[in-house]
Design a protein around this motif. Structure first.
Motif, PDB file in Angstrom:
ATOM      1  N   ILE A  97       0.535   3.952  -2.933  1.00 53.49           N
ATOM      2  CA  ILE A  97       0.224   5.357  -2.632  1.00 53.49           C
ATOM      3  C   ILE A  97       1.321   6.275  -3.156  1.00 53.49           C
ATOM      4  O   ILE A  97       1.040   7.348  -3.705  1.00 53.49           O
ATOM      5  CB  ILE A  97       0.001   5.541  -1.115  1.00 53.49           C
ATOM      6  CG1 ILE A  97      -1.306   4.852  -0.704  1.00 53.49           C
ATOM      7  CG2 ILE A  97       0.000   7.013  -0.736  1.00 53.49           C
ATOM      8  CD1 ILE A  97      -1.523   4.769   0.783  1.00 53.49           C
ATOM      9  N   THR A  98       2.575   5.861  -3.031  1.00 49.31           N
ATOM     10  CA  THR A  98       3.695   6.663  -3.526  1.00 49.31           C
ATOM     11  C   THR A  98       3.617   6.827  -5.041  1.00 49.31           C
ATOM     12  O   THR A  98       3.781   7.933  -5.562  1.00 49.31           O
ATOM     13  CB  THR A  98       5.039   6.015  -3.137  1.00 49.31           C
ATOM     14  OG1 THR A  98       5.092   5.880  -1.721  1.00 49.31           O
ATOM     15  CG2 THR A  98       6.209   6.844  -3.621  1.00 49.31           C
ATOM     16  N   ILE A  99       3.342   5.741  -5.744  1.00 46.46           N
ATOM     17  CA  ILE A  99       3.217   5.813  -7.202  1.00 46.46           C
ATOM     18  C   ILE A  99       2.035   6.703  -7.590  1.00 46.46           C
ATOM     19  O   ILE A  99       2.140   7.523  -8.501  1.00 46.46           O
ATOM     20  CB  ILE A  99       3.075   4.399  -7.807  1.00 46.46           C
ATOM     21  CG1 ILE A  99       4.389   3.641  -7.656  1.00 46.46           C
ATOM     22  CG2 ILE A  99       2.648   4.463  -9.265  1.00 46.46           C
ATOM     23  CD1 ILE A  99       4.313   2.175  -8.024  1.00 46.46           C
ATOM     24  N   GLY A 100       0.926   6.577  -6.890  1.00 48.73           N
ATOM     25  CA  GLY A 100      -0.230   7.422  -7.161  1.00 48.73           C
ATOM     26  C   GLY A 100       0.062   8.897  -6.915  1.00 48.73           C
ATOM     27  O   GLY A 100      -0.349   9.759  -7.697  1.00 48.73           O
ATOM     28  N   ALA A 101       0.786   9.198  -5.839  1.00 50.63           N
ATOM     29  CA  ALA A 101       1.134  10.583  -5.533  1.00 50.63           C
ATOM     30  C   ALA A 101       2.065  11.163  -6.594  1.00 50.63           C
ATOM     31  O   ALA A 101       1.889  12.315  -7.019  1.00 50.63           O
ATOM     32  CB  ALA A 101       1.771  10.676  -4.154  1.00 50.63           C
ATOM     33  N   LEU A 102       3.031  10.383  -7.038  1.00 51.08           N
ATOM     34  CA  LEU A 102       3.938  10.853  -8.087  1.00 51.08           C
ATOM     35  C   LEU A 102       3.184  11.096  -9.393  1.00 51.08           C
ATOM     36  O   LEU A 102       3.420  12.100 -10.074  1.00 51.08           O
ATOM     37  CB  LEU A 102       5.066   9.840  -8.311  1.00 51.08           C
ATOM     38  CG  LEU A 102       6.138   9.797  -7.231  1.00 51.08           C
ATOM     39  CD1 LEU A 102       7.105   8.647  -7.486  1.00 51.08           C
ATOM     40  CD2 LEU A 102       6.881  11.113  -7.162  1.00 51.08           C
ATOM     41  N   ALA A 103       2.283  10.198  -9.728  1.00 53.20           N
ATOM     42  CA  ALA A 103       1.482  10.379 -10.937  1.00 53.20           C
ATOM     43  C   ALA A 103       0.633  11.646 -10.831  1.00 53.20           C
ATOM     44  O   ALA A 103       0.517  12.408 -11.800  1.00 53.20           O
ATOM     45  CB  ALA A 103       0.600   9.152 -11.174  1.00 53.20           C
TER      46      ALA A 103
ATOM     47  N   TYR B 286       0.823  -1.212   0.000  1.00 51.66           N
ATOM     48  CA  TYR B 286       0.000   0.000   0.000  1.00 51.66           C
ATOM     49  C   TYR B 286       0.857   1.262   0.000  1.00 51.66           C
ATOM     50  O   TYR B 286       0.504   2.264  -0.634  1.00 51.66           O
ATOM     51  CB  TYR B 286      -0.954   0.005   1.190  1.00 51.66           C
ATOM     52  CG  TYR B 286      -2.050  -1.022   1.063  1.00 51.66           C
ATOM     53  CD1 TYR B 286      -2.909  -1.021  -0.025  1.00 51.66           C
ATOM     54  CD2 TYR B 286      -2.211  -2.012   2.028  1.00 51.66           C
ATOM     55  CE1 TYR B 286      -3.908  -1.965  -0.147  1.00 51.66           C
ATOM     56  CE2 TYR B 286      -3.200  -2.963   1.908  1.00 51.66           C
ATOM     57  CZ  TYR B 286      -4.050  -2.944   0.823  1.00 51.66           C
ATOM     58  OH  TYR B 286      -5.032  -3.880   0.691  1.00 51.66           O
ATOM     59  N   VAL B 287       1.985   1.230   0.698  1.00 55.12           N
ATOM     60  CA  VAL B 287       2.890   2.387   0.710  1.00 55.12           C
ATOM     61  C   VAL B 287       3.422   2.633  -0.704  1.00 55.12           C
ATOM     62  O   VAL B 287       3.450   3.778  -1.187  1.00 55.12           O
ATOM     63  CB  VAL B 287       4.040   2.168   1.711  1.00 55.12           C
ATOM     64  CG1 VAL B 287       5.095   3.257   1.556  1.00 55.12           C
ATOM     65  CG2 VAL B 287       3.508   2.127   3.127  1.00 55.12           C
ATOM     66  N   ILE B 288       3.831   1.574  -1.378  1.00 54.27           N
ATOM     67  CA  ILE B 288       4.342   1.700  -2.746  1.00 54.27           C
ATOM     68  C   ILE B 288       3.235   2.197  -3.675  1.00 54.27           C
ATOM     69  O   ILE B 288       3.446   3.090  -4.502  1.00 54.27           O
ATOM     70  CB  ILE B 288       4.921   0.356  -3.233  1.00 54.27           C
ATOM     71  CG1 ILE B 288       6.188   0.030  -2.442  1.00 54.27           C
ATOM     72  CG2 ILE B 288       5.215   0.388  -4.729  1.00 54.27           C
ATOM     73  CD1 ILE B 288       6.718  -1.368  -2.682  1.00 54.27           C
TER      74      ILE B 288
END
Length: 90
Positions: free
Chosen positions: A9-15, A5-7
């Motif tokens: 969320i991080t990918i979603g935030a970067l996108a 989930y951390v990964i």
């Protein structure tokens, strides 16, 4: 399961940040102003890889009058901003 989930969320935030940057209008894509080194590298890498993957190694073409005329027009009116293999843009 938590690292997943951390990964995610991080990918979603970067996108989301990339989309906000794209729509913000902050970056100047004009041909009269050079790109920063990261964008220049990305564009040239995309161009080279695309040509390598799509070009046929045995493709040949004849120089037609239209091609020669287009080369002359590009050399006189476009190369100063867009560059060529032998010349960098302004």
């Amino acid at each position: 399961m938590k690292p997943f989930y951390v990964i995610l969320i991080t990918i979603g935030a970067l996108a989301a940040l990339i989309v906000v940057f794209m729509y913000s209008g902050v970056y100047n894509p004009a041909a009269t102003k050079g790109h920063n080194p990261i964008v220049r590298w990305a564009l040239s890498t995309i161009q080279e890889r695309s040509i390598q993957s799509k070009a046929h190694p045995e493709s040949r073409f004849e120089v037609s009058p239209d091609l020669a005329g287009g080369y002359g027009s590009y050399s006189s009116m476009c190369v100063m901003c867009h560059g060529s293999p032998s010349r960098e843009p302004w």
